[in-house]
Write a protein that holds these residues in place. Sequence first.
Motif, PDB file in Angstrom:
ATOM      1  N   TYR A 206       7.310  12.291  -8.156  1.00  0.00           N
ATOM      2  CA  TYR A 206       6.090  12.359  -7.250  1.00  0.00           C
ATOM      3  C   TYR A 206       6.301  13.122  -5.913  1.00  0.00           C
ATOM      4  O   TYR A 206       5.798  13.965  -5.674  1.00  0.00           O
ATOM      5  N   ILE A 207       7.293  12.541  -5.459  1.00  0.00           N
ATOM      6  CA  ILE A 207       7.606  13.276  -4.101  1.00  0.00           C
ATOM      7  C   ILE A 207       8.029  14.613  -4.050  1.00  0.00           C
ATOM      8  O   ILE A 207       7.593  15.147  -3.365  1.00  0.00           O
ATOM      9  N   THR A 208       8.868  14.978  -5.170  1.00  0.00           N
ATOM     10  CA  THR A 208       9.151  16.435  -5.356  1.00  0.00           C
ATOM     11  C   THR A 208       7.798  17.086  -5.296  1.00  0.00           C
ATOM     12  O   THR A 208       7.847  18.265  -4.869  1.00  0.00           O
TER      13      THR A 208
ATOM     14  N   ALA B 107       1.209  18.278  -1.037  1.00  0.00           N
ATOM     15  CA  ALA B 107       0.809  17.771   0.182  1.00  0.00           C
ATOM     16  C   ALA B 107       0.131  18.705   1.141  1.00  0.00           C
ATOM     17  O   ALA B 107      -0.926  18.359   1.572  1.00  0.00           O
ATOM     18  N   PHE B 108       0.579  19.961   1.167  1.00  0.00           N
ATOM     19  CA  PHE B 108       0.201  20.819   2.377  1.00  0.00           C
ATOM     20  C   PHE B 108      -1.116  21.617   1.943  1.00  0.00           C
ATOM     21  O   PHE B 108      -1.931  22.375   2.754  1.00  0.00           O
TER      22      PHE B 108
ATOM     23  N   ILE C  21      -4.043  20.241   1.506  1.00  0.00           N
ATOM     24  CA  ILE C  21      -5.098  19.989   2.357  1.00  0.00           C
ATOM     25  C   ILE C  21      -5.353  20.979   3.408  1.00  0.00           C
ATOM     26  O   ILE C  21      -6.310  20.804   4.274  1.00  0.00           O
ATOM     27  N   LEU C  22      -4.212  21.361   4.009  1.00  0.00           N
ATOM     28  CA  LEU C  22      -4.663  22.345   5.042  1.00  0.00           C
ATOM     29  C   LEU C  22      -5.114  23.675   4.831  1.00  0.00           C
ATOM     30  O   LEU C  22      -5.504  24.409   5.642  1.00  0.00           O
TER      31      LEU C  22
ATOM     32  N   GLN D 202       5.113  16.553  -4.105  1.00  0.00           N
ATOM     33  CA  GLN D 202       4.222  16.719  -2.929  1.00  0.00           C
ATOM     34  C   GLN D 202       4.866  17.472  -1.895  1.00  0.00           C
ATOM     35  O   GLN D 202       4.022  17.828  -0.924  1.00  0.00           O
ATOM     36  N   LYS D 203       6.035  17.768  -2.082  1.00  0.00           N
ATOM     37  CA  LYS D 203       6.609  18.885  -1.213  1.00  0.00           C
ATOM     38  C   LYS D 203       6.056  20.198  -1.137  1.00  0.00           C
ATOM     39  O   LYS D 203       5.821  20.953  -0.023  1.00  0.00           O
ATOM     40  N   GLU D 204       5.168  20.510  -2.085  1.00  0.00           N
ATOM     41  CA  GLU D 204       4.064  21.658  -2.176  1.00  0.00           C
ATOM     42  C   GLU D 204       2.695  20.955  -2.154  1.00  0.00           C
ATOM     43  O   GLU D 204       1.821  21.506  -1.212  1.00  0.00           O
TER      44      GLU D 204
ATOM     45  N   TYR E 191       1.351   4.235  -3.027  1.00  0.00           N
ATOM     46  CA  TYR E 191       1.089   5.676  -2.839  1.00  0.00           C
ATOM     47  C   TYR E 191       1.954   6.498  -3.672  1.00  0.00           C
ATOM     48  O   TYR E 191       1.778   7.405  -4.263  1.00  0.00           O
ATOM     49  N   ILE E 192       3.276   6.072  -3.405  1.00  0.00           N
ATOM     50  CA  ILE E 192       4.443   6.821  -4.110  1.00  0.00           C
ATOM     51  C   ILE E 192       4.818   6.585  -5.633  1.00  0.00           C
ATOM     52  O   ILE E 192       5.500   7.202  -6.064  1.00  0.00           O
TER      53      ILE E 192
ATOM     54  N   GLU F  82       0.840  -1.229   0.081  1.00  0.00           N
ATOM     55  CA  GLU F  82      -0.067   0.196  -0.027  1.00  0.00           C
ATOM     56  C   GLU F  82       0.958   1.259  -0.023  1.00  0.00           C
ATOM     57  O   GLU F  82       0.584   2.413  -0.566  1.00  0.00           O
ATOM     58  N   CYS F  83       2.053   1.189   0.661  1.00  0.00           N
ATOM     59  CA  CYS F  83       2.794   2.296   0.901  1.00  0.00           C
ATOM     60  C   CYS F  83       3.445   2.708  -0.159  1.00  0.00           C
ATOM     61  O   CYS F  83       3.576   3.822  -0.830  1.00  0.00           O
TER      62      CYS F  83
END
Lengths: 264, 264
Positions: A251-253, A259-260, A262-263, A255-257, A52-53, A48-49
């Motif tokens: 993908y991770i790069t 992902a946040f 959702i806040l 997410q650095k912006e 995600y990535i 699963e993990c």
Amino acid sequence: MPLNENKSHGVPKSHPRFSSLKYRHKIIEGMKNLVVAEAGLIAHGRGECFDYIIGEKTIKTAKNAINAAVAVLLTAKRPVISVNGNVAALVPNELVALSKLLNIPLEINLFYSKEGRIKAITEVLKNAGATDIKGTNEDMMTELTGLESNRRKVDFIAKADVVMVPLEDGDRTETLKKLGKMVIAVDLNPISRTALWADITIVDNIIRVIPEMIETAKQFKKLNKKELIEIVNNFNNKLNIQKTLDLIIDYITKQKEEAFKILE
Amino acid sequence: MPLNENKSHGVPKSHPRFSSLKYRHKIIEGMKNLVVAEAGLIAHGRGECFDYIIGEKTIKTAKNAINAAVAVLLTAKRPVISVNGNVAALVPNELVALSKLLNIPLEINLFYSKEGRIKAITEVLKNAGATDIKGTNEDMMTELTGLESNRRKVDFIAKADVVMVPLEDGDRTETLKKLGKMVIAVDLNPISRTALWADITIVDNIIRVIPEMIETAKQFKKLNKKELIEIVNNFNNKLNIQKTLDLIIDYITKQKEEAFKILE
């Protein structure tokens, strides 16, 4: 025959994690029915993990590997698909459909042996319509040299030229390679020992891989042997894994912006 | 009292995956003893995967977050540490030691309620020496507004100013934040909803975090309040998570060549 999956685990179809929760439930049910080993639940979580990535979709490198895998299976002399508990719990119908479409036997091969597990998995596969199931009679089996785990006990795999190993352990993949077999792996971890040792590594979730292989097989059955061999020859597994790692880094790069947000 | 862990799961200490297999075994045993929910095994697997991609060690950003977390816990008015099944199964002794060292209660708070689970976890904590355990009597509990899951039932947490939530679900973290509480999370997924919502996110394996927090608490107890507050003020959680993602990208980039060395 698909179950009414909407009701089976009490999660509404509108839930953003519906699909993930549905398959999680299948794995837990599989454990209660002896099909899945306890450690199979932990392995499912690892998958699963990694899913995600890669963004929980079939990425381009996975599609390349699927094409090569189907081409190999269509041109192999004695191919076989190895089945473990998690695969049987997650995609039994799809697996049997692929096996029939390619005319390839399924062989039950388990890392964790337990009284009644082979029988439970056989039942699942039979209920999904399987007629050609290997690895069900331990008395008729031989042992792979160089492998200590319960996976050493094999049936048709002993003489196969190509072995597809969805959700595999590293030790067996290495052993199969050292015995000269061609290995097709499905593994969400792109740098697991299985992923690295295999000839063709499909880094994707098994729940998407098997349906995609079925669609690909329907198309590739129209190709001739030369065309299929060309597809295989054009595939470079190491390069494909490295490109997969690049896609994960992208993908991770992002997410650095992302992902946040959702806040906000 | 540590068990003879070398014997408990039949894996020799020399095995390259000994530690991982030891804790995997603890989680499976925990499930058999009602301490761990079935889905807790899957969650453990997800954690294992994220642990791979930080290199299975306490990285610098995790150490920064641990420092901030300990400083907050030492200056908080009514802090509490939330305990779920996985944490109780993995690090009961360490958790109780931290709770006593900081003089902070432990509160059992479960996503999956099941007859006997609270009692089973209470037993585990008591055996580890805990004397101040909250969340054991459902009749005495209140409910957090805005939360549907079983996690809404709280005891001391209702009036806490700081809640440490090791291995948490996103919904509760969000609710706790919206109720004005400061949240310290331990989560191996740096971009889970829990990780993003928390004030201090420790991206590290709980088996390393709690011992590291104990060592840090011993040192920080010598600091005065002003020094502790300065440590907290100098910590930026968003930036710390972004730096964690950078470290993960570095790790994966390195693996593009490193990983294939096992084939040589």
